[in-house]
Design a protein around this motif. Structure first.
Motif, PDB file in Angstrom:
ATOM      1  N   GLU A 177       0.822  -1.214   0.000  1.00  0.00           N
ATOM      2  CA  GLU A 177       0.000   0.000   0.000  1.00  0.00           C
ATOM      3  C   GLU A 177       0.858   1.267   0.000  1.00  0.00           C
ATOM      4  O   GLU A 177       0.494   2.280  -0.571  1.00  0.00           O
ATOM      5  N   TYR A 178       2.008   1.207   0.664  1.00  0.00           N
ATOM      6  CA  TYR A 178       2.954   2.326   0.692  1.00  0.00           C
ATOM      7  C   TYR A 178       4.215   1.869  -0.026  1.00  0.00           C
ATOM      8  O   TYR A 178       5.086   1.247   0.561  1.00  0.00           O
ATOM      9  N   PRO A 225      -2.006   5.429  -0.296  1.00  0.00           N
ATOM     10  CA  PRO A 225      -3.406   5.283  -0.715  1.00  0.00           C
ATOM     11  C   PRO A 225      -4.035   6.627  -1.090  1.00  0.00           C
ATOM     12  O   PRO A 225      -5.059   6.677  -1.750  1.00  0.00           O
ATOM     13  N   TYR A 226      -3.400   7.718  -0.678  1.00  0.00           N
ATOM     14  CA  TYR A 226      -3.926   9.062  -0.929  1.00  0.00           C
ATOM     15  C   TYR A 226      -3.297   9.726  -2.142  1.00  0.00           C
ATOM     16  O   TYR A 226      -3.621  10.847  -2.482  1.00  0.00           O
ATOM     17  N   GLY A 227      -2.372   9.045  -2.786  1.00  0.00           N
ATOM     18  CA  GLY A 227      -1.711   9.581  -3.965  1.00  0.00           C
ATOM     19  C   GLY A 227      -0.204   9.505  -3.856  1.00  0.00           C
ATOM     20  O   GLY A 227       0.351   9.051  -2.858  1.00  0.00           O
TER      21      GLY A 227
END
Length: 126
Positions: A58-59, A78-80
């Protein structure tokens, strides 16, 4: 494997430690270390004064630590995606078939701030 990261921001140091399981090997004068912590897989390739670190999950990130150089990279969340850079101050490692220690000292440039980092990875053969 034990991964410990010391992050210093404005004189305040935060220590993050996590355990991982994995493997390591030597081939053609380079060391390859693979480990997993939670949902994140990490692969290190040590080649002299250069360490390549690839994180997936995810990161994710794909970073080259080159002693005495500033390198740019992208950090996926996950936020960009976040574009960052780091300056590698020092790379130290001692490796053998029984395990070893890898230490990366670097300044991370994120946004308007600079974060001093010292990451230590302890590898033990089982």
């Amino acid at each position: 494997m034990l991964v410990t990261n010391h992050q210093t921001i404005d004189g305040e140091t935060d220590i993050i430690s996590e355990q991982g399981t994995g493997s390591f090997r030597e081939a053609d004068g380079k060391w390859y270390i693979m480990y997993k912590t939670g949902d994140i897989s990490v692969m290190l390739k040590i080649d002299g004064e250069t360490v390549h670190v690839k994180r997936s999950g995810e990161y994710g990130s794909d970073i080259d630590y080159v002693k005495g150089e500033k390198t740019a990279f992208s950090y996926n969340t996950p936020y960009g995606r976040m574009d960052m850079a780091l300056y590698t101050k020092d790379i130290k490692y001692t490796m053998s078939v029984f395990g070893g220690v890898v230490v990366l000292e670097y300044d991370l440039y994120a946004g308007a701030g600079t974060i001093e980092n010292k990451m230590e990875i302890k590898i033990v053969a089982i």
